[in-house]
Structures are given as C-alpha cells and as structure tokens.
Design an enzyme around this catalytic site. Structure first.
Site, PDB file in Angstrom:
ATOM      1  N   LYS A 115     -16.640  50.847 -23.869  1.00  0.00           N
ATOM      2  CA  LYS A 115     -16.960  49.413 -23.927  1.00  0.00           C
ATOM      3  C   LYS A 115     -17.151  48.859 -22.515  1.00  0.00           C
ATOM      4  O   LYS A 115     -18.015  48.019 -22.283  1.00  0.00           O
ATOM      5  CB  LYS A 115     -15.856  48.641 -24.655  1.00  0.00           C
ATOM      6  CG  LYS A 115     -15.852  48.826 -26.161  1.00  0.00           C
ATOM      7  CD  LYS A 115     -16.243  47.530 -26.873  1.00  0.00           C
ATOM      8  CE  LYS A 115     -16.562  47.624 -28.340  1.00  0.00           C
ATOM      9  NZ  LYS A 115     -16.386  48.824 -29.082  1.00  0.00           N
ATOM     10  N   LYS A 195     -23.492  58.627 -32.141  1.00  0.00           N
ATOM     11  CA  LYS A 195     -23.165  58.176 -33.501  1.00  0.00           C
ATOM     12  C   LYS A 195     -23.884  56.861 -33.809  1.00  0.00           C
ATOM     13  O   LYS A 195     -24.264  56.127 -32.890  1.00  0.00           O
ATOM     14  CB  LYS A 195     -21.653  58.033 -33.668  1.00  0.00           C
ATOM     15  CG  LYS A 195     -21.068  56.848 -32.941  1.00  0.00           C
ATOM     16  CD  LYS A 195     -19.662  56.572 -33.396  1.00  0.00           C
ATOM     17  CE  LYS A 195     -19.107  55.349 -32.725  1.00  0.00           C
ATOM     18  NZ  LYS A 195     -19.103  54.100 -33.434  1.00  0.00           N
ATOM     19  N   LYS A 198     -23.362  49.775 -33.939  1.00  0.00           N
ATOM     20  CA  LYS A 198     -23.906  48.423 -34.088  1.00  0.00           C
ATOM     21  C   LYS A 198     -24.656  47.972 -32.834  1.00  0.00           C
ATOM     22  O   LYS A 198     -25.496  47.097 -32.894  1.00  0.00           O
ATOM     23  CB  LYS A 198     -22.760  47.438 -34.348  1.00  0.00           C
ATOM     24  CG  LYS A 198     -22.226  47.519 -35.762  1.00  0.00           C
ATOM     25  CD  LYS A 198     -21.026  46.627 -35.953  1.00  0.00           C
ATOM     26  CE  LYS A 198     -20.492  46.769 -37.366  1.00  0.00           C
ATOM     27  NZ  LYS A 198     -19.193  46.158 -37.562  1.00  0.00           N
TER      28      LYS A 198
END
Ligand code: TYM
Length: 333
Positions: A115, A195, A198
C-alpha cells in the site's frame, strides 16, 4: 444450548467488488451463513485510509451492500453491517490493541509495504492502523472464523497475535480467529499482472453483462496455445484458473490435454468461459435488482445488523475496559 460459532468478514467500498472478492470471500460467507452466527460488514472505515471521494462514498457503500444481498447473503441467516455504524466501538478496541502491539510488526507486513508503494504520497497513520482496525473488527465479536482471501492471512496472524498478547497481559478471553478458505482464495488478474485487485484493471464485477465480461476476457493475454507441457504460470495458467473455478476441474483437464495435442483455440475458450461466468452472475444480478428497487428493506436490514452487532461489541468492550482498569464500574472478575 451450545453457542454457534461466530463468523465475521468485511469488504471495503473503494471500488465495486469483483469476482476475486466474490470467490475469495463472499463464497465463504455464503457457505457459513447456513451454519453459524455471521456478521458481514462493508468496512467503510478501511475505505477512507487511501484517497477516496467523500461525495460518492455513501453510494459506493450502498453498492457493496447490494452486492452482498445479490450474492445471496440472506438477512434471515446473517447480519449485515456498515462498519461506521459502530465506529466508536471498533475504533476504541483498535486503540487498545494498538497500545500493546509492536510498530515493527506492522511495518514488516507485505500488505503495508504494498500500500505504501501504491500510494507513496499518502503514507498516513490510518494506513498503518489498517491491520489493527481489522483485528478489532474481528476480535470485538470474538469471531472464530473469517472467510477471506489468501492475501489477508498475514492480517489474521496479526489479529491472533494481538488476541494472545492482550489475553496474557489483561486476562481477557479474546478468541484467536482462523481463516475460512474457499477454492478461489487467490484469483489472478485478467490483465496478466498479479492477483485481481480493485486498484488495477482486468476485473469483472458482479453486475457485468455478458458483453462486458466478453470484453474483459478478450483483452486477457494468451500464449501460442500449445506446447509440450502445460505451463504452471503465465497467461494460459491464469485462464485455466478461471476455467477451473467456473467450469470445473474436468473441463480444465481437457484444455490442458488439448494444449499438448493440437492446441487450445483461445477465442473459443474465452467465449465459453464468458458464458460460464455470466451463468453464475445472472442470479446474483436478479436478486440484487429486488433490493435496488426496495431501498427501505435495505435500511431495515442494516439497522437490524447494527443493533445486533452493538449488543456483542458493547459486551466485549465492557470486559476489556474493566480488565484494563479503565472503568472501575465495569470491572468483571
Ligand atoms: P477488500 O475489500 O480489499 O477485499 C475483500 C475480500 O476479498 C478478498 N480478495 C480476493 N480473494 C481472492 N482473489 C483475489 N484476487 C482477491 N482480492 C481480494 C480479500 O482477501 C478479502 O477477503 N482487509 C479486508 C477488509 C477487512 C476485513 C476486516 C476482512 C477489514 N476488516 C475484518 C475480514 C475481517 C480486505 O482486504 O478487503
């Protein structure tokens, strides 16, 4: 009467849930709602940790609730919650848990590092607190099972460590949660990178039409379609994961044989796969429509969910405060 096992899980509202969220988390929720005492939440306090638009947040939260209901979460079998309905409760426990947990453990988490790399200009304390709040979400309900994707396992380990340490320090009985796994625990992106996520492309959302599914699949990378051995990773392996999940193991084995003898025609594979994905999503879309047309029902469902959750959360907090010596009137033995 023996108490049913408690289950908790949450989905953020940063973007519409995709089939990775559906297979990795929601499918598990659907299985567990038939057996256990389940609370499932749109985790909007986790949504505001990264840049987002306050103007659209309420609408985004509502979309996730509708996806939950469309997917088949049944308000007669489970309780649905928007996390901020209990902001005070979740954040209070998160603060206490944060007080006993080393900074270095959070800094080492791969998800925190990822992140930080995705939002280099937004490395805030909220981001750092993500796993602490997630632990609080789970521990406040003493949830034993958490249906989540593989990517969330390190966070669950944090929650377990926190429960252990907290119990050892204060004599509480916080439960150590376990992950409930589904076959689609790690769904790859259809754009060929890592993967399904979003924050990246290559996703299929639960309300996509057959034509939209076909468009996303059309862009999915492929290889030559033939070779001596079916590859363990890369574009062909990724597509085969979707065939396995939506068309079954036998169909995937046939394609793998075809790869070695004559070759796979990806145009045909993609057309068939699109139909299979849409077949799974169509009933979701039909159920969702009912709730789109009855917003007052959705309000009632969320109110019931919040009331139910508050009863459990208040009990946990009362005990925690008492054991921590924070409230002489709430001390329990
Ligand atoms: P979110 O919204 O990012 O993801 C929701 C769930 O979807 C799973 N998931 C996947 N599963 C399989 N393949 C993928 N490609 C894929 N991408 C995502 C995630 O593992 C997750 O289960 N940290 C949570 C939100 C949360 C939470 C909680 C979950 C906050 N508090 C308490 C459980 C309990 C998350 O990643 O949300």
């Amino acid at each position: 009467m023996e108490q049913k096992k408690r289950v908790f899980s949450g989905v953020r509202a940063n973007a519409r849930p995709h089939i990775g969220n559906y297979l990795g988390a929601m499918k598990g929720m659907l299985e567990l709602q038939d057996k256990y005492d389940c609370i499932f939440s749109v985790v909007d306090l986790h949504t505001v940790i990264v840049p987002y638009d306050p103007q659209t947040l309420q609408a985004q939260i509502r979309e996730v609730v509708l996806d939950f209901l469309g997917a088949g979460l049944d308000p007669h079998k489970c309780h649905l919650l928007v996390q901020s309905q209990l902001a005070g409760e979740h954040l209070e426990l998160a603060y206490y848990l944060g007080c006993i947990y080393p900074v270095s453990r959070i800094e080492d988490l791969p998800t925190y590092k990822e992140k930080k790399a995705t939002y280099p200009d937004y490395i805030n304390i909220g981001l750092f607190y993500y796993p602490v709040l997630m632990a609080a979400d789970i521990l406040i309900y003493n949830a034993e099972l958490v249906p989540i994707g593989i990517d969330n396992e390190p966070h669950l380990e944090v929650a377990r460590e926190m429960a252990r340490k907290f119990n050892a320090m204060y004599g509480t009985k916080l439960v150590e949660p376990q992950r409930y796994a589904t076959p689609g625990g790690s769904v790859p992106s259809l754009s060929g990178e890592g993967k399904m996520s979003k924050s990246k492309g290559g996703t299929i959302i639960l309300t996509d039409s057959l034509a939209e599914i076909k468009t996303v699949l059309a862009k999915a990378p492929t290889d030559s379609g033939h070779g001596e051995k079916f590859p363990a990773e890369g574009p062909a392996a990724n597509l085969m994961t979707f065939v396995e999940l939506f068309e079954g193991h036998d169909r995937a084995m046939q394609y793998k044989e075809q790869y070695k003898n004559g070759g796979i025609r990806y145009g045909e594979l993609k057309a068939e796969l699109a139909e299979a994905i849409y077949k799974e999503l169509r009933p979701v879309q039909e159920r969702r429509k009912h709730y789109e047309e009855h917003p007052e029902e959705v309000e009632d469902i969320l109110k019931e969910g919040a009331d139910y959750a508050r009863g459990i959360a208040d009990k946990t907090l009362k005990e925690v405060r008492g054991k921590m010596g924070l409230s002489k009137h709430e001390t329990t033995n």
